[in-house]
Every structure is written in C-alpha cells, then in structure tokens.
Scaffold this active site. Structure first.
Site, PDB file in Angstrom:
ATOM      1  N   SER A  76       0.666  -1.179  -0.042  1.00 20.71           N
ATOM      2  CA  SER A  76       0.073  -0.008  -0.266  1.00 20.71           C
ATOM      3  C   SER A  76       0.951   1.270  -0.135  1.00 20.71           C
ATOM      4  CB  SER A  76      -1.050  -0.061   1.150  1.00 20.71           C
ATOM      5  OG  SER A  76      -2.279   0.721   0.828  1.00 20.71           O
ATOM      6  N   ASP A 104      -5.424  -4.154  -3.495  1.00 21.40           N
ATOM      7  CA  ASP A 104      -4.378  -3.861  -2.357  1.00 21.40           C
ATOM      8  C   ASP A 104      -4.546  -5.017  -1.172  1.00 21.40           C
ATOM      9  OD1 ASP A 104      -3.434  -2.513  -0.044  1.00 21.40           O
ATOM     10  OD2 ASP A 104      -3.869  -0.626  -0.742  1.00 21.40           O
TER      11      ASP A 104
END
Length: 820
Positions: free
Chosen positions: A361, A649
């Site tokens: 991330s 993600d």
C-alpha cells in the site's frame, strides 16, 4: 521443474515420469425425484457434462419433457490426463422456452475414484436435503495414443500444446476477388487460446491456433457475407467442421470450403508441436537471479555487520544473517514515516545490514520512488525526501486540471490500443503519479534490477491480492501475488513470470502475446488501490456521460478553486480534503459508500491461464501453506480457470507484507516491523501471528502487556526460543513516546523546544489521517523527525537483536568477538 516421460497406470505415476491419456466413458442413465418445475407442470430436465481439464468440450443430453423421472441412457466420452485433477461437473437443468434455463442441481465427481478397466455405477444424491438422485456409469480405459510430455511443480501441470496452422488458398481465377472482399471467414477452435478468429476472405491468408495436443476437438468454419446484418444472419453460407485428433499431429489436410459465392476456396491444415520451454516458471524455490543477488548482498551485509558490531574478523557467507524490513501501509503517513525510518537506519550504518525490503500500500510509494535510483541506499536520502515533501505540500487540484485529464485519457486509450485492460484503478494510478510527482515517471519494475546488480541495495518485494471479481468477498477468497524486479508470481501455485512479461498473454505456460511492460505507476495503483475508493467512486458518478465528463469535473474544480483563499487559521492540514467531504456536496455523496464499498480491482491477463491442477495438488505443503479458501478444494474454480486476474491492495485483508518475508527459501533471521497504524499499534502484528500459525508458518508470539497496549514504546522484541525457524521480530509502532520530551536520543528538550515535540498522531485535527494526501511542510517535517528519532532511540535494541541472530548463524563458539 520436473520433466516427465512415459510409463505407469493412471493415478500411480512416479515423479519424473509421464502419462498417456485415458478414455473416460460416461453414461447418463436416469434421474429420480426431480419434483415440479412450477405449480402447473413438472420439469423438462436435461444434463450437461463438463470437465474443466478438457477445455472446449461440453456435452448435453436430450431434454425429457414434463418428467420427474427422466431416463436418458446417453453415452459420452472424454480423453483425460490422469496426472491432473479431473473433476467432472454434472449439472441438471430445467429447459424453459421463455426464460433462461434453470440450474436445478450440480454434482462434482473426482474421476480418480473410477477404477481402471472396471465399470462403475454411481448414484448422486442430494440427501438428506432432498430426494433427488442421478444414476451415472463410468468406465476408464487406456488408449494407444502417444504419452504427453508434461512439466509440473506438483501443484500445477503444463500440458503439451499443438499449433494448428490454417492457410487459405483460392484455386480459381482472381475474377472472384471482388466477391471475396464481401465475404468474411470465421474459424472457431473451442478450448484453444485464440478460440475465434475472423478475417475478410480477400485478405485472409493464414490463421494459427494453440490448443492442447491431447485434446479431441474440432475446427469449425463459417463463410459469411460482410454485408449481412451480423454474424448470425440467415445469409450465412459455407459451414465446415474438421475433427482434430492427437493422432493427426504432423499430417497435412486440405479442406474445401463449401461456398457457392467463393468456389475454389480451400483450407490447408497442419498441426505441429509447440516449443517445450515455458515462459512461466513452475517452482517454489527462489529464482536463479534472486539466489545470485543473495550471494552478492551477503558480502555487503557482512562488511556492514562487522563495522556496526565491531567484530574482530570477517564473516563467512553462511554466517551472515538475513534481515528484512517489513513495512505496513498507511497512505502518505506510511510514505513519510518510512523515509524517516530509512534515514535513521542510514545514519546508524544499519541500512546495509538489510537484505529484503517489503511493503504494501502506501509504503510502496516510498519504495518505488527510491528504486528509481540504482544507488539510493549508498547516497544520502535528502533528494527523494525533499521531492516528496515538496509534492505532498502542493495543492492536488493540478492533478485534475483539463490538461491532466486529457493526458490521462490519452494514456488509457493508448494502453487499450496495445491490448492492456483498463479499469478505474489505472486512472487512479495516473492521478496518484500526478499527485506524488507532478510529471510522468517513465520507470518500470524490471528496471529496478539495476539497483541490485552489485548487491548495493536490499531486494524490494511488493505484495498484492488476487480476488474473485464478482461472487466472493475478499475475505472469502484471496491469493498472495508477489512482485519483485526479477519476477511476479503466486506464492500458492508456485508460478512466476519475469517482471517485464507481467501483463502479457500466456496459455499453458507459454507466451502467446507480448505486451508492453506497464510503467511502475500502474503497479502502484494495484499495490495501493485501497486509497482509490473515494476518488474513483466520485469519478464514476462524474463520468456517467462520456461527452460531458470533462466539463463536470472542470465545474467541480472551479467550485473548489473559489475556496483557495481559505483562512490560514484553519486547523486542518488539507483544507481541500475537508471541502470535498462537506455534507451535501456531490463528491460527499459519492464518498458515502467508501466504508461499505466493494474493493476496486485492476484487471490484467492471467499468466496461469490453461495450466491445470496436479492430481495431488491439495496435499502439497507448498500449496496448502497459502490455501485459506474453501475454493482451494474445488480445482475448477481456481485461478488457472480465470481469463484474467483481479488484483487489489493487500490491506483489504491484512495490512502486512509478511507473506513475502516468510516465503520458504528466504528464511529471514530478523525482521524490522515498521507499523504505521495509529489506533492499535499491535493489532496488525497479532493478526499476522494468528494467520501465520494457522498456515503453519513459523512466527513469534506477540503478547504485549496491558500497559504497553495503553502506552506503547518505540520498540519491542518478540522471539520464540523454542522455534529456531521463527524469525526474531523487532516491532516499531508509530508512537510519540519519548520524542515529545527529547530532541535527540538522550537529549532533553528545553522549554522552548517542547512545542516541536507535540506531534499530533491521533487527535481529531491530526493531519496524518489515512486519506489525507496534502501535508503542510511543518507537518511533514514533524512526522519525518519523529520516525527518525524512534529508530535512533532504539539503536541498542537493534544491535542486540543483530548479535542474537548472528549467534544463531555461527555454530558453537564460532561467533566473532567484538574488538577491544
């Protein structure tokens, strides 16, 4: 990779050998107790038979009308490879002339239960839930066809491919050319990579299909007028069907196209074997490039450890411990804090002690920026830090200027023309690039290899999740996908492709169509797309009209621009973010779905496509380590059956990059856990421990005291002396513990310096909220200095942990001593 050569009965193939195909005969007998389709009539049932491992083949029985006890007595056969997991799907449908046929029941049957050469009768039942039953007979018989040469890692199997070349010839005069220009030739080979190809007859000269060599299928062709109202027009003519058998390999065939509009058109067909080398690497070990890097990096680490620990002799390669950085996500907060942590490690001379550097991330924004410089860890970090500080402080309105919007559209259109799928996540990637850099960064993941050539930097590892696109939540199905400059691949399947080929098209492990490697910003869009939810949901609403989308966004920007003279006394670091979230605005309405919204995923071609599950895949330790979904026991629903990957993600599941750190073959000795969560500094680590223990991965226990939970310090050490394979873990929560009172380790702040230590991490007006992408320069500096301090203040703990793991590596009394 293991190459296999012929021998053995089905289901008992020793490793290192190959297998002939077997003939599976299935006789659908009858069903009972099907009940009523509706209030007025009974069902009109038929059965569909399909084996995912026999692509392109689907059989259907006749329909028995108005019957709860249909009798079919129909026989079908499949040519199957018993080294793979063959699960037959038997689906009973109720035919409906008005609406779509209803699926009544579906039975799955593992064909390995059928004994060779013996007729097996089996009754499938839904009891105790219902009275429905289906009677089927099975017979497995050997064939005389030549054996297949297979490649397997005992989880996935790559089967032999054939290439069918089709040349179009015209034996008549060219007087018919004008007519042929109005005719289109469509060729279909179900189960092949290409499936369907079309071309105007006047220009068509050759086609090529790739399909399984052991596949029994057929090539179908249609010659149709291009002036008709579509492919299904009644004006179509020239239908042909050519059976393809494995025994026809290498033989040429000539087929006349039966078309009065184009006399003399014929097809020359020849099937030959494809190259045996795979472009997909099947194996769970580290790739050769990473192994070579490790040898180079250990030399750098050995010198750094000797200096940091003041050792009295050089370390041998097998004595060098493997140290990794494991950074969590957290948007701009993670990006900024990670710079501070790296800066401190650099000052302490400890950055060269690190071999692996993993992140997810927001942490990947720092990593991608740094690895654009092949010498980043050997120079000071002032340049990239200054760059990030400058762009975080800028207004983000520039990212939505008409010029930028035009450039985004142009690049997305170019990607589509190249054959690369485009989604909202790709748009987010371009917006993110603009926000962080204000310019196009022409960098690619494979180019980061330059930073590893001499072992001068740690090896960067990025992580994402592959999920199901529609029918399952992320928590119900997720698969770890690892990215490194060397290769991209699935930890669960042991399948990897070179980084420069990620996004290209593959079939059965072979490269079919090479596409341009994406710029790294598009990978950042994958790695950090949790942050795209609010932005892209808004864009979805704003772009509902393809013609008006620019004007709508320009109008919105104009509205925001009138607020640019907001009072300087505003407590929020990003007034832009606050304005966008004001109740009643269009964007606020669009953002409302954020917390409950679905993950946004990025589409890319599936490089596992066509590969088939090994007969014993579920029992392989390497697979089961990462298998945490009910679908893992249903091979027909695993990722190799999907045409594309859906990547999100990794923070949608766990805000950790630990799977890369704990991959077999790496065996890290010490992990520096850099945690950028604010509300619960141990939660991610405790979740990771639970997950790893459930997967059988060695991981130390994480048991902070109640006092530490309430008032965490800068550094914690977790280890498990009873498990030598578990890494030592140094955990660094993002806290303001002693920094508020100390300007440097051991240096008390004066009364005048105390305000500089009041970094607001968790307050209501904190500038470090997850989705804030704009910092004041002083806020950036405070967070950077805090992170720098927390590592420097933990120097003794880091050095002691290094001594501990170094002692593990040196047998007996072989630990080098400290210089006097």
């Amino acid at each position: 990779m293991d190459r296999l050569t012929p021998r053995g009965p089905p289901g008992h193939l020793p490793q290192g050998e190959a297998s002939v195909c077997w003939r599976l005969t299935v006789r659908v007998l009858e069903a009972r107790g099907l009940g009523w389709a509706d209030m007025l009539s009974k069902a009109d049932p038929y059965v569909v038979l399909q084996l995912p491992t026999v692509p392109g083949i689907k059989f259907k029985t006749k329909t028995v009308t108005n019957s709860s006890h249909p009798v079919w007595n129909e026989t079908f056969s499949f040519l199957i490879q018993t080294l793979v997991k063959n699960v037959l799907e038997l689906s009973i449908y109720d035919e409906d002339s008005v609406t779509e046929d209803d699926l009544c029941f579906k039975f799955l049957y593992d064909i390995s239960e059928v004994p060779p050469g013996k007729l097996l009768r089996k009754t499938f039942s839904l009891r105790p839930q219902g009275q429905e039953e289906l009677d089927v007979e099975f017979l497995m018989e050997t064939t005389s066809d030549r054996p297949e040469n297979l490649i397997t890692n005992n989880v996935l199997v790559a089967r032999e491919l054939s290439c069918l070349d089709v040349c179009v010839e015209n034996t008549k005069s060219t007087a018919m050319d004008s007519n042929q220009d109005n005719l289109e030739l469509e060729l279909v080979l179900k189960g092949s990579y290409e499936d369907t190809q079309r071309s105007t007859l006047g220009t068509a000269s050759a086609f090529r299909f790739h399909y399984m060599a052991a596949q029994e299928t057929e090539l179908s062709g249609h010659l149709r007028s291009s002036k008709s109202n579509g492919w299904n027009s009644d004006n179509s003519a020239g239908h042909l069907t050519v059976p393809l058998r494995p025994s026809a390999m290498g033989k040429e065939m000539t087929i006349d196209v039966p078309a009065t509009d184009a006399p003399g058109v014929r097809l020359q067909l020849k099937a030959e074997g494809c190259p045996k080398e795979l472009a997909v690497r099947l194996g769970f070990d580290l790739c050769a490039e990473e192994k070579a890097f490790l040898s180079r990096r250990k030399q750098v680490v050995a010198r750094a450890l000797k200096k940091a620990l003041q050792l009295d002799r050089d370390l041998q390669e097998d004595e060098v411990p493997i140290v990794g950085i494991m950074a969590t996500g957290g948007g701009a907060r993670a990006m900024t804090s990670l710079y501070g942590h790296l800066l401190a490690l650099k000052k302490l001379g400890l950055l060269d002690c690190v071999t692996y550097f993993s992140g997810i991330s927001g942490a990947t924004w720092t990593m991608a920026q740094l690895y654009g410089d092949p010498e980043w860890s050997q120079t000071n970090l002032e340049g990239p830090i200054r760059h990030t500080r400058e762009h975080l402080a800028k207004s983000k309105l520039e990212a939505f200027s008409p010029e930028r919007l035009t450039s985004y559209r142009q690049e997305l259109e170019w990607r589509a023309e190249q054959g690369l799928p485009t989604t909202f996540v790709d748009l987010w990637a371009l917006v993110l690039e603009s926000m962080l850099h204000s310019q196009v960064m022409d960098q690619k993941l494979s180019e980061q290899r330059a930073a590893l050539e001499r072992g001068q930097n740690p090896l960067p590892l990025y992580l994402s999740l592959n999920v199901k696109e529609n029918n399952l939540e992320t928590l119900d199905f997720k698969e770890w996908v690892e990215f490194s400059p060397y290769e991209v691949g699935f930890l669960k399947y042991g399948a990897f492709v070179p980084a420069e080929l990620f996004g290209s098209e593959f079939f059965m492990g072979q490269l079919m169509k090479r596409l341009p490697e994406s710029r790294i910003c598009f990978l950042e869009g994958i790695w950090s797309n949790v942050f795209s939810l609010n932005l892209l949901d808004a864009w979805y609403d704003l772009t509902s009209s393809s013609e008006a989308w620019k004007q709508q966004i320009k109008d919105k920007i104009g509205h925001l621009g009138r607020k640019e003279d907001a009072p300087a006394t505003s407590k929020a670091s990003s007034w832009l973010e606050d304005l966008w979230l004001q109740p009643g605005t269009a964007l606020a309405q669009a953002f409302k779905g954020f917390l409950t919204g679905r993950p946004l995923y990025q589409h890319t071609s599936n490089f596992l496509q066509g590969l088939q599950p090994h007969q014993d895949y579920c029992n392989q330790k390497n697979f089961s380590t990462w298998a945490d979904s009910q679908l893992d026991s249903t091979p027909g629903q695993l990722t190799p059956q999907e045409p594309r990957l859906c990547l999100v993600d990794a923070a949608y599941f766990l805000n950790t990059s630990s799977p890369s750190m704990l991959r077999p073959g790496r065996r890290l000795d010490l992990i520096l856990s850099l945690d950028y969560n604010l509300s619960s500094p141990f939660e991610t680590l405790q979740q990771t421990e639970v997950y790893c223990r459930g997967r059988g991965l060695p991981f130390p226990g994480v048991e902070p005291s109640p006092q530490d939970q309430g008032q965490p310090k800068e550094c914690y050490l977790f280890s498990d002396p009873t498990c030598p394979d578990a890494p030592v873990l140094l955990h660094f929560p993002l806290v303001n513990a002693s920094f508020k009172d100390h300007s440097a380790p051991g240096v008390q702040r004066s009364p005048a310096e105390l305000p500089a230590g009041q970094v607001d991490l968790t307050g209501a007006t904190s500038p470090y909220t997850l989705f804030n992408m704009t910092y004041k320069e002083e806020d950036f500096d405070c967070l950077l200095q805090l992170s720098d301090y927390n590592i420097q203040n933990s120097q003794d703990a880091i050095l002691q942990a290094l001594r501990t793991v170094l002692k593990r590596q040196a047998p007996g009394d072989g630990l080098p001593g400290a210089q006097p």
